[in-house]
Design an enzyme around this catalytic site. Structure first.
Site, short mmCIF file in Angstrom:
data_model
loop_
_atom_site.label_atom_id
_atom_site.label_comp_id
_atom_site.label_asym_id
_atom_site.label_seq_id
_atom_site.Cartn_x
_atom_site.Cartn_y
_atom_site.Cartn_z
N ASP A 191 0.86 -1.18 0.00
CA ASP A 191 0.00 0.00 0.00
C ASP A 191 0.90 1.22 0.00
O ASP A 191 1.69 1.43 0.93
CB ASP A 191 -0.90 0.01 1.24
CG ASP A 191 -1.90 -1.13 1.24
OD1 ASP A 191 -2.17 -1.67 0.16
OD2 ASP A 191 -2.41 -1.48 2.32
N ASP A 214 -13.94 -4.85 -1.95
CA ASP A 214 -13.74 -4.49 -0.54
C ASP A 214 -15.06 -4.63 0.22
O ASP A 214 -15.74 -3.63 0.47
CB ASP A 214 -13.22 -3.06 -0.41
CG ASP A 214 -11.85 -2.87 -1.04
OD1 ASP A 214 -10.97 -3.72 -0.80
OD2 ASP A 214 -11.66 -1.87 -1.76
#
Length: 592
Positions: free
Chosen positions: A289, A447
């Site tokens: 990330d 998600d």
């Protein structure tokens, strides 16, 4: 290679990159490659860097590259440069005939490639070059085009040098298509460039394949099994072609390219590999990330249920390292893929100056496994007022070294609209990118979060019984999809979204779970089983890994094709190699 469609050659972005790093080195074994690779991670790229190790004529350090302009050919360029060669791009048909060695890294759709070759007058010249038994290496589509025709958006006529028709894998029997991942070869005859490769995995990504027959058996140098035996490589004299991607197959792939480029070099037989490759391996993926911290520096971070800030008075962004350095280390550690998630956006940057593009460019110079980038793959207008389509954004990522792009929120909106209308408009980022670059180049990141239920009939979305009841004893959940980094729930379930994006052109699903993220208690097996059983494309399990046993659990209990982790790798709590050694001991095929 994939079911991509081009209405004209002008739709295909042109890369137009030229490199210079000449050398005439011959490597006698893989240790030289390993040393060079390890050393390169400590050095910043230098345009003036060169090595001279023999008195060969200058032409011996030049490779002619036939790049018709689709997809990530930068990886091939970087691999060639890494091995010490200059690159000359084919501009005219005469450049083909003047080549001392020619590499054709075909990417994209069969029909589009043939259209470009025919319009530029290169098809006939390429046939003549190959018929003269000149040094040639075709990669992926570069192999398929040698056959008579393809069923991809066809039939479409090929170069006709090898008997046979290129057809699609049959997914009706549960086979996941595209064929994505590290698979084993069965060597059929002396292939020169494949010496000592039979015991190793190489990287495939394709939906179409050519089949062995009595008419083409003299060409076949190796096959691969994926539901059926298909042609993995061909050789006749100095003409070679492979269905897999050597430039994405790590040290094994570099050794294949080295043998083609340094045909006069003597190679040393490597000791036998203890764990012999036999079938498609489960993949272990390292995820980074990436965002800017409060000082404006680009860092790798990791969230706890998507919260990336430390629980301190300063509340600073969690900093776990530099993206290029970490990616390089994971490559050395044996990660099968590296995935970058851009969680900042960089909306004020002109597209050409996006920091993630620089990360990809530097990473791809020394990391020879697939690279995926996600975040910001959508239409946007930069700070200067310049508008960019999602296709332009994706194209720039591909040109910079990405092999796949991951789409999140945009895919949710597209799926909602598709389920509402039943119409594929072709205008969504998912549809546009998969149409141009093939569905193997598009990952959809889902998600979801759990919504507990006492009665599964209380919602219109797919609900399942879970092994761990909810806070009030609820036995059922539905998985609500979210957008904007998990901050906004949407009226669509993970099951419905997965089915829809497969129809819209996704080639792979990255399945996260907000509830499990950063908890280290294991993947959400219920969710992963639900989705991996529902679709026929590969599913990557994500969120929750905290121990090596969690990886074996997800592979033994679900149909996941790969498992991804971040924090446990960044903090070196569980090294990549430890995961693979554990999986191997559990009888799960992995690339070692």
């Amino acid at each position: 290679m994939e079911a991509a469609t081009f209405t004209s050659a002008t739709q295909i972005p042109t890369i137009g990159l030229y490199y210079s790093s000449p050398t005439s080195l011959c490597f006698s074994d893989s240790h030289s490659l390993q040393f060079l690779r390890r050393s390169s991670h400590k050095l910043k790229p230098s345009k003036g860097f060169s090595i001279r190790a023999s008195s060969s004529v200058e032409d011996d350090s030049v490779v002619t590259l036939l790049d018709y302009g689709a997809g990530n050919v930068r990886s091939v360029r970087n691999a060639i440069r890494f091995l010490g060669f200059d690159i000359k791009d084919v501009q005219t048909p005469e450049d083909i005939m003047n080549a001392k060695r020619l590499i054709f890294p075909g990417v994209g759709a069969f029909a589009a490639a043939m259209d470009v070759l025919n319009k530029k007058g290169m098809a006939e010249v390429l046939c003549a070059y190959i018929k003269q038994d000149r040094p040639f290496l075709g990669i992926c589509l570069g192999l398929q085009l040698l056959f008579e025709s393809s069923e991809e958006n066809g039939p479409v006529k090929g170069l006709g040098l090898i008997p046979g028709v290129v057809g699609r894998f049959d997914s009706s029997n549960g086979l996941r298509v595209p064929h994505i991942g590290w698979n084993a070869l069965q060597i059929r005859k002396d292939s020169q460039i494949l010496d000592d490769i039979e015991s190793r995995h190489v990287y495939f990504v394709h939906s179409y394949r050519a089949m062995p027959s009595d008419d083409n058996k003299e060409w076949i140098s190796s096959t691969c099994n994926y539901g059926e035996n298909f042609i993995a490589s061909v050789r006749r004299g100095n003409v070679q072609a492979v269905q897999f991607h050597p430039e994405k197959s790590g040290d094994v792939g570099l050794s294949i390219l080295r043998r083609f480029l340094y045909q006069k070099c003597e190679t040393t037989k490597k000791p036998p590999v203890q764990r012999k490759a036999s079938k498609l391996a489960k993949r272990v993926i390292a995820c980074l990330d990436v965002r800017t911290n409060d000082n404006g520096d680009l860092v790798v971070t990791k969230g706890d249920q998507y919260d990336v800030r430390e629980n301190t008075e300063e509340n600073e962004v969690r900093n776990l390292g530099k993206p290029v350095e970490l990616a390089g280390q994971y490559y050395l550690d044996g990660a099968d893929e590296v995935s970058f998630l851009n969680i900042t956006g960089f909306r004020d940057f002109p597209l050409g100056d996006l920091p993630m593009l620089q990360v990809l460019r530097y990473t791809s110079e020394n990391v020879f496994v697939p690279l995926t980038v996600g975040g910001g793959i959508r239409d946007f207008t930069d700070g200067t007022g310049r508008y960019y389509s999602s296709l332009e954004v994706a194209s720039e990522y591909f040109r910079s070294g990405a092999d796949k792009v991951s789409i999140g929120s945009d895919a949710v909106y597209a799926a909602e609209e598709y389920l509402k209308t039943g119409v594929k408009t072709g205008k969504s980022s998912l549809e546009q990118i998969s149409r141009v670059y093939g569905n193997q180049a598009v990952v959809v990141s889902i998600d979801p979060r759990r919504v507990y239920l006492k009665d599964p009939n209380n919602v219109k979305f797919k609900a399942i019984r879970v092994r761990n009841p909810g806070p009030n004893g609820e036995e059922y959940v539905w998985y609500q999809c979210t957008v904007n980094g998990g901050r906004e729930g949407r009226p669509i379930g993970a099951y419905e979204l997965a089915k829809a994006v497969e129809e819209l052109g996704a080639g792979e699903i990255l399945l996260n779970c907000i509830d499990s993220d950063g908890q280290g208690k294991g993947f959400d097996i219920d969710l992963i089983k639900l989705i991996s059983d529902a679709v026929s494309i590969p599913v990557i399990a994500s969120s929750g890994a905290g121990a090596v046993e969690h990886f074996s659990d997800v592979f033994l209990e679900t149909n996941a094709s790969a498992a991804l982790a971040a924090g446990i790798f960044h903090r070196n709590e569980v090294p990549v190699q430890s995961v693979k050694e554990h999986l191997s001991k559990e009888g799960i095929e992995v690339r070692m």
